[in-house]
Design an enzyme around this catalytic site. Structure first.
Site, PDB file in Angstrom:
ATOM      1  N   GLY A   1       0.818  -1.214   0.000  1.00  0.00           N
ATOM      2  CA  GLY A   1       0.000   0.000   0.000  1.00  0.00           C
ATOM      3  C   GLY A   1       0.847   1.257   0.000  1.00  0.00           C
ATOM      4  N   LEU A   2       0.996   1.850  -1.187  1.00  0.00           N
ATOM      5  CA  LEU A   2       1.712   3.122  -1.289  1.00  0.00           C
ATOM      6  C   LEU A   2       0.750   4.209  -1.775  1.00  0.00           C
ATOM      7  N   THR A   3       0.043   3.916  -2.881  1.00  0.00           N
ATOM      8  CA  THR A   3      -0.839   4.907  -3.513  1.00  0.00           C
ATOM      9  C   THR A   3      -2.011   5.273  -2.603  1.00  0.00           C
TER      10      THR A   3
ATOM     11  N   TRP B   1      -6.303   1.480  -4.890  1.00  0.00           N
ATOM     12  CA  TRP B   1      -5.779   0.729  -6.042  1.00  0.00           C
ATOM     13  C   TRP B   1      -4.763  -0.325  -5.633  1.00  0.00           C
TER      14      TRP B   1
ATOM     15  N   GLU C   1       2.927   1.363 -11.247  1.00  0.00           N
ATOM     16  CA  GLU C   1       4.384   1.262 -11.043  1.00  0.00           C
ATOM     17  C   GLU C   1       5.131   2.441 -11.664  1.00  0.00           C
TER      18      GLU C   1
ATOM     19  N   THR D   1       3.764   5.952 -13.960  1.00  0.00           N
ATOM     20  CA  THR D   1       3.127   6.057 -15.282  1.00  0.00           C
ATOM     21  C   THR D   1       4.200   6.227 -16.363  1.00  0.00           C
TER      22      THR D   1
HETATM   23  P1  TGC Z   1      13.135  11.766  -5.086  1.00  0.00           P
HETATM   24  O1  TGC Z   1      13.665  12.920  -4.297  1.00  0.00           O
HETATM   25  O2  TGC Z   1      13.424  11.687  -6.541  1.00  0.00           O
HETATM   26  O3  TGC Z   1      13.638  10.412  -4.420  1.00  0.00           O
HETATM   27  C1  TGC Z   1      13.638  10.184  -3.038  1.00  0.00           C
HETATM   28  C2  TGC Z   1      14.826   9.262  -2.721  1.00  0.00           C
HETATM   29  O4  TGC Z   1      14.622   8.001  -3.373  1.00  0.00           O
HETATM   30  C3  TGC Z   1      15.699   7.730  -4.307  1.00  0.00           C
HETATM   31  N1  TGC Z   1      15.056   7.096  -5.481  1.00  0.00           N
HETATM   32  C4  TGC Z   1      15.096   5.786  -5.728  1.00  0.00           C
HETATM   33  N2  TGC Z   1      15.709   4.777  -5.114  1.00  0.00           N
HETATM   34  C5  TGC Z   1      15.538   3.528  -5.618  1.00  0.00           C
HETATM   35  N3  TGC Z   1      14.772   3.268  -6.696  1.00  0.00           N
HETATM   36  C6  TGC Z   1      14.140   4.268  -7.340  1.00  0.00           C
HETATM   37  N4  TGC Z   1      13.376   3.989  -8.395  1.00  0.00           N
HETATM   38  C7  TGC Z   1      14.284   5.589  -6.864  1.00  0.00           C
HETATM   39  N5  TGC Z   1      13.778   6.799  -7.248  1.00  0.00           N
HETATM   40  C8  TGC Z   1      14.277   7.711  -6.392  1.00  0.00           C
HETATM   41  C9  TGC Z   1      16.289   9.081  -4.607  1.00  0.00           C
HETATM   42  O5  TGC Z   1      17.638   8.956  -4.999  1.00  0.00           O
HETATM   43  C10 TGC Z   1      16.146   9.776  -3.262  1.00  0.00           C
HETATM   44  O6  TGC Z   1      17.177   9.250  -2.423  1.00  0.00           O
HETATM   45  P2  TGC Z   1      17.828  10.132  -1.245  1.00  0.00           P
HETATM   46  O7  TGC Z   1      18.928   9.295  -0.734  1.00  0.00           O
HETATM   47  O8  TGC Z   1      18.281  11.404  -1.916  1.00  0.00           O
HETATM   48  O9  TGC Z   1      16.730  10.370  -0.256  1.00  0.00           O
HETATM   49  O10 TGC Z   1      11.570  11.675  -4.792  1.00  0.00           O
HETATM   50  P3  TGC Z   1      10.341  12.502  -5.371  1.00  0.00           P
HETATM   51  O11 TGC Z   1       9.383  12.716  -4.263  1.00  0.00           O
HETATM   52  O12 TGC Z   1      10.852  13.687  -6.130  1.00  0.00           O
HETATM   53  O13 TGC Z   1       9.655  11.452  -6.364  1.00  0.00           O
HETATM   54  C11 TGC Z   1      10.202  11.086  -7.532  1.00  0.00           C
HETATM   55  C12 TGC Z   1       9.199  10.232  -8.352  1.00  0.00           C
HETATM   56  C13 TGC Z   1       8.070  11.060  -8.915  1.00  0.00           C
HETATM   57  C14 TGC Z   1      10.033   9.664  -9.481  1.00  0.00           C
HETATM   58  C15 TGC Z   1       8.620   9.090  -7.477  1.00  0.00           C
HETATM   59  O14 TGC Z   1       7.767   9.587  -6.518  1.00  0.00           O
HETATM   60  C16 TGC Z   1       7.877   8.053  -8.296  1.00  0.00           C
HETATM   61  O15 TGC Z   1       8.501   7.119  -8.817  1.00  0.00           O
HETATM   62  N6  TGC Z   1       6.539   8.176  -8.421  1.00  0.00           N
HETATM   63  C17 TGC Z   1       5.715   7.143  -9.044  1.00  0.00           C
HETATM   64  C18 TGC Z   1       4.952   6.417  -7.968  1.00  0.00           C
HETATM   65  C19 TGC Z   1       4.772   4.974  -8.293  1.00  0.00           C
HETATM   66  O16 TGC Z   1       5.448   4.376  -9.118  1.00  0.00           O
HETATM   67  N7  TGC Z   1       3.849   4.317  -7.604  1.00  0.00           N
HETATM   68  C20 TGC Z   1       3.652   2.917  -7.766  1.00  0.00           C
HETATM   69  C21 TGC Z   1       2.776   2.355  -6.666  1.00  0.00           C
HETATM   70  S1  TGC Z   1       2.871   0.591  -6.492  1.00  0.00           S
HETATM   71  C22 TGC Z   1       2.114   0.001  -7.837  1.00  0.00           C
HETATM   72  O17 TGC Z   1       1.734   0.657  -8.745  1.00  0.00           O
HETATM   73  C23 TGC Z   1       1.953  -1.445  -7.843  1.00  0.00           C
HETATM   74  S2  TGC Z   1       1.180  -2.102  -9.230  1.00  0.00           S
HETATM   75  C24 TGC Z   1       1.332  -3.687  -8.771  1.00  0.00           C
HETATM   76  C25 TGC Z   1       1.035  -4.710  -9.762  1.00  0.00           C
HETATM   77  O18 TGC Z   1      -0.133  -5.132  -9.775  1.00  0.00           O
HETATM   78  O19 TGC Z   1       1.987  -5.178 -10.465  1.00  0.00           O
HETATM   79  P1  FAD Z   2      -2.026  10.531 -11.256  1.00  0.00           P
HETATM   80  O1  FAD Z   2      -0.769  10.569 -10.470  1.00  0.00           O
HETATM   81  O2  FAD Z   2      -3.169  11.353 -10.797  1.00  0.00           O
HETATM   82  O3  FAD Z   2      -1.700  10.884 -12.771  1.00  0.00           O
HETATM   83  C1  FAD Z   2      -2.716  11.179 -13.732  1.00  0.00           C
HETATM   84  C2  FAD Z   2      -2.039  11.580 -15.042  1.00  0.00           C
HETATM   85  O4  FAD Z   2      -1.229  12.747 -14.827  1.00  0.00           O
HETATM   86  C3  FAD Z   2      -1.091  10.488 -15.566  1.00  0.00           C
HETATM   87  O5  FAD Z   2      -1.106  10.486 -16.972  1.00  0.00           O
HETATM   88  C4  FAD Z   2       0.265  10.978 -15.073  1.00  0.00           C
HETATM   89  O6  FAD Z   2       1.350  10.499 -15.867  1.00  0.00           O
HETATM   90  C5  FAD Z   2       0.106  12.486 -15.220  1.00  0.00           C
HETATM   91  N1  FAD Z   2       1.034  13.199 -14.339  1.00  0.00           N
HETATM   92  C6  FAD Z   2       1.100  13.189 -12.978  1.00  0.00           C
HETATM   93  N2  FAD Z   2       2.096  13.956 -12.549  1.00  0.00           N
HETATM   94  C7  FAD Z   2       2.700  14.462 -13.661  1.00  0.00           C
HETATM   95  C8  FAD Z   2       3.803  15.327 -13.890  1.00  0.00           C
HETATM   96  N3  FAD Z   2       4.534  15.823 -12.887  1.00  0.00           N
HETATM   97  N4  FAD Z   2       4.113  15.647 -15.169  1.00  0.00           N
HETATM   98  C9  FAD Z   2       3.427  15.132 -16.208  1.00  0.00           C
HETATM   99  N5  FAD Z   2       2.360  14.301 -16.057  1.00  0.00           N
HETATM  100  C10 FAD Z   2       2.018  13.983 -14.799  1.00  0.00           C
HETATM  101  N6  FAD Z   2      -0.559   1.279  -6.082  1.00  0.00           N
HETATM  102  C11 FAD Z   2      -0.044   0.691  -4.965  1.00  0.00           C
HETATM  103  O7  FAD Z   2       0.476   1.374  -4.094  1.00  0.00           O
HETATM  104  N7  FAD Z   2      -0.092  -0.659  -4.813  1.00  0.00           N
HETATM  105  C12 FAD Z   2      -0.662  -1.468  -5.719  1.00  0.00           C
HETATM  106  O8  FAD Z   2      -0.672  -2.717  -5.545  1.00  0.00           O
HETATM  107  C13 FAD Z   2      -1.230  -0.890  -6.893  1.00  0.00           C
HETATM  108  N8  FAD Z   2      -1.870  -1.683  -7.801  1.00  0.00           N
HETATM  109  C14 FAD Z   2      -2.529  -1.096  -8.851  1.00  0.00           C
HETATM  110  C15 FAD Z   2      -3.320  -1.872  -9.682  1.00  0.00           C
HETATM  111  C16 FAD Z   2      -4.034  -1.276 -10.721  1.00  0.00           C
HETATM  112  C17 FAD Z   2      -4.915  -2.112 -11.580  1.00  0.00           C
HETATM  113  C18 FAD Z   2      -3.904   0.111 -10.972  1.00  0.00           C
HETATM  114  C19 FAD Z   2      -4.622   0.741 -12.126  1.00  0.00           C
HETATM  115  C20 FAD Z   2      -3.128   0.883 -10.142  1.00  0.00           C
HETATM  116  C21 FAD Z   2      -2.446   0.306  -9.066  1.00  0.00           C
HETATM  117  N9  FAD Z   2      -1.720   1.082  -8.157  1.00  0.00           N
HETATM  118  C22 FAD Z   2      -1.163   0.514  -7.033  1.00  0.00           C
HETATM  119  C23 FAD Z   2      -1.731   2.538  -8.275  1.00  0.00           C
HETATM  120  C24 FAD Z   2      -0.761   3.070  -9.325  1.00  0.00           C
HETATM  121  O9  FAD Z   2       0.549   2.989  -8.911  1.00  0.00           O
HETATM  122  C25 FAD Z   2      -1.162   4.536  -9.635  1.00  0.00           C
HETATM  123  O10 FAD Z   2      -2.366   4.466 -10.354  1.00  0.00           O
HETATM  124  C26 FAD Z   2      -0.092   5.275 -10.415  1.00  0.00           C
HETATM  125  O11 FAD Z   2       1.055   5.483  -9.629  1.00  0.00           O
HETATM  126  C27 FAD Z   2      -0.592   6.637 -10.951  1.00  0.00           C
HETATM  127  O12 FAD Z   2      -1.260   7.349  -9.979  1.00  0.00           O
HETATM  128  P2  FAD Z   2      -2.733   7.959 -10.269  1.00  0.00           P
HETATM  129  O13 FAD Z   2      -3.565   6.864 -10.837  1.00  0.00           O
HETATM  130  O14 FAD Z   2      -3.167   8.602  -9.026  1.00  0.00           O
HETATM  131  O15 FAD Z   2      -2.510   8.997 -11.421  1.00  0.00           O
END
Ligand code: TGC
Ligand code: FAD
Length: 388
Positions: free
Chosen positions: A134-136, A166, A367, A369
């Site tokens: 749970g992150l989102t 999600w 994971e 976008t």
């Molecule tokens: P930022 O200041 O860039 O980073 C904070 C600290 O983290 C380090 N870092 C990483 N380390 C390891 N792996 C990575 N990918 C890393 N990215 C950054 C960074 O060096 C820094 O370290 P330190 O030592 O300086 O503290 O943080 P920010 O707040 O500016 O955020 C950057 C951003 C936008 C790239 C990040 O928030 C991000 O990746 N956002 C996307 C969120 C996301 O991917 N959510 C996914 C939720 S889980 C999910 O979707 C599961 S789907 C599951 C499934 O069904 O398969």
């Molecule tokens: P938003 O962040 O609101 O983004 C909406 C749109 O705006 C996107 O096109 C995005 O790219 C764009 N956008 C946002 N910021 C910027 C920017 N700075 N510049 C340009 N464009 C931008 N999360 C978990 O933690 N655990 C899970 O197990 C997990 N499973 C999932 C399973 C499914 C089926 C789905 C659909 C999602 C899941 N997620 C999970 C959540 C997922 O990680 C988020 O949906 C994803 O990180 C995007 O967040 P959001 O949907 O709130 O979109």
């Protein structure tokens, strides 16, 4: 219908016997046990959870984690090939394995103490305990740094309040890895499903990833014992490190979905006759097939290269971003093109293409976008952040 993976560049010759065996054993299992029921699961919106113990037995859960914790201890290329085979079946099956292994077992391994590792990892590898991550939150997806879920210290532990949205596996999980702010710092907590004040709500009406469970997690004054803190978790970097593991698996998984679509379209193009000849004989169809096999082959090289780097400990998160971004976009393009080759048949559930296409819309978004990965790479090459 059996599935043939692409090997146009003869990349199989670069794989070890163990890697080929891992791929084969998962492919055989998927073909015998999951393929026959996946289309129906998808239509009915059901995750085939009865297969979880078998996935455990097969060794696919946390497959790249060490054997001493009951895991398969495979290298990262074998692990990637497993993700490829699972997603060739359905992104929902690969999602289950990614969440269990990369997003739940990995943080317990990386940030947990020895007691937590011993308590959870073996059971999770066997599929007897299920996890979710749970992150989102409802209002914080791409920007988890601003999350609202928080933990406050009390005698003997913490009080957790907030909500996550999600969450894959949410409603079937025995334990949730929950990221929350403690004294303003993001930390990881192990939340047992029976914790008072913790509830889950199924996310309904999904038109993508229908053979996967997605839920909200709600925390109302949940008392989390001291021993459930992941002690070594330390800031946003910790969940982002987990995401790097999962994104790596997704890059391979997307290859599987793309190969399944391409394989289906290639076969169809050789059998379907229009204007007196197989449609594969038309130049326009050939161009589509050539673009697809080229995209898949390039993505395979990317994965293999990153896998070998990961095994030597030299893989950078931004390189994983490139693979996730490129391979999922490629797979979505392949799915759309394959669909067009099947004409009207392409929109039915008789073939896997439309299901893959709809699934890949989620994979494109979760994971990180496609846009967020673009910005991560943009920041790396220019030195300038374009997020805010
Ligand atoms: P930022 O200041 O860039 O980073 C904070 C600290 O983290 C380090 N870092 C990483 N380390 C390891 N792996 C990575 N990918 C890393 N990215 C950054 C960074 O060096 C820094 O370290 P330190 O030592 O300086 O503290 O943080 P920010 O707040 O500016 O955020 C950057 C951003 C936008 C790239 C990040 O928030 C991000 O990746 N956002 C996307 C969120 C996301 O991917 N959510 C996914 C939720 S889980 C999910 O979707 C599961 S789907 C599951 C499934 O069904 O398969
Ligand atoms: P938003 O962040 O609101 O983004 C909406 C749109 O705006 C996107 O096109 C995005 O790219 C764009 N956008 C946002 N910021 C910027 C920017 N700075 N510049 C340009 N464009 C931008 N999360 C978990 O933690 N655990 C899970 O197990 C997990 N499973 C999932 C399973 C499914 C089926 C789905 C659909 C999602 C899941 N997620 C999970 C959540 C997922 O990680 C988020 O949906 C994803 O990180 C995007 O967040 P959001 O949907 O709130 O979109």
């Amino acid at each position: 219908m059996s599935f043939t993976s692409v090997d146009f560049l003869e990349i199989d010759a670069l794989l070890s016997e163990e890697e080929l065996l891992s791929r084969k054993s998962v492919r055989d299992f998927v073909e015998a046990e999951i393929n026959p029921l996946i289309a129906e699961c998808y239509e009915e919106g059901k995750f085939p959870d009865h297969l979880i113990p078998q996935l455990g037995e097969l060794g696919v859960l946390g497959a790249n984690l060490p054997e001493e914790y009951g895991c398969a201890g495979l290298n990262n290329v074998a692990y990637g090939l497993i993700m490829q085979e699972l997603e060739a079946c359905d992104s929902g099956i690969r999602s289950f394995a990614s969440v269990q292994g990369a997003l739940c077992m990995y943080p317990i391994y990386a940030f947990g103490n020895e007691e937590q590792r011993r308590k959870y990892l073996k059971e999770m590898a066997a599929g007897r305990l299920i996890g979710c991550f749970g992150l989102t939150e409802p209002n914080f997806g791409s920007n988890p740094a601003d999350m609202l879920t928080k933990a406050d210290r009390v005698t003997g532990g913490f009080i957790l309040n907030g909500a996550k949205a999600w969450i894959t596996n949410g409603s079937i999980a025995d334990v949730a890895i929950v990221w929350a702010k403690l004294d303003g710092e993001i930390r990881g907590f192990l939340v047992d499903k029976d914790t008072r004040g913790f509830s889950t709500r199924l996310t309904k009406h999904k038109l993508s990833l229908r053979a996967s469970i997605t839920s909200e997690l709600l925390f109302e004054d949940c008392l989390i014992p001291e021993e459930n803190l992941l002690e070594k978790s330390n800031g946003l970097k910790s969940p982002l490190m987990c995401l790097t593991q999962a994104r790596y698996g997704i890059a391979w998984g997307a290859l599987g979905a793309a190969m399944s679509c391409y394989d289906t379209a290639l076969r169809y193009s050789q059998q379907r006759v229009q204007f007196g000849r197989p449609i594969g004989g038309f130049q326009l169809t050939q161009e589509k097939l050539v673009k697809m096999v080229t995209g898949i082959s390039k993505a395979q090289l990317l994965c293999l290269h990153l896998g070998r780097k990961k095994d030597t400990g030299n893989l950078k998160p931004v390189q994983v971003s490139m693979a996730k971004m490129n391979n999922v976009a490629m797979a979505l393009e392949v799915a759309r093109t394959s669909r067009s080759i099947l004409g009207a048949n392409g929109i039915t559930g008789e073939y896997p293409i439309m299901r893959h296409m709809a699934n890949l819309e989620s994979v494109y978004t979760y994971e990180g976008t496609h846009e967020i990965h673009t910005l991560i790479i943009g920041q790396s090459i220019t030195g300038q952040s374009a997020f805010g």
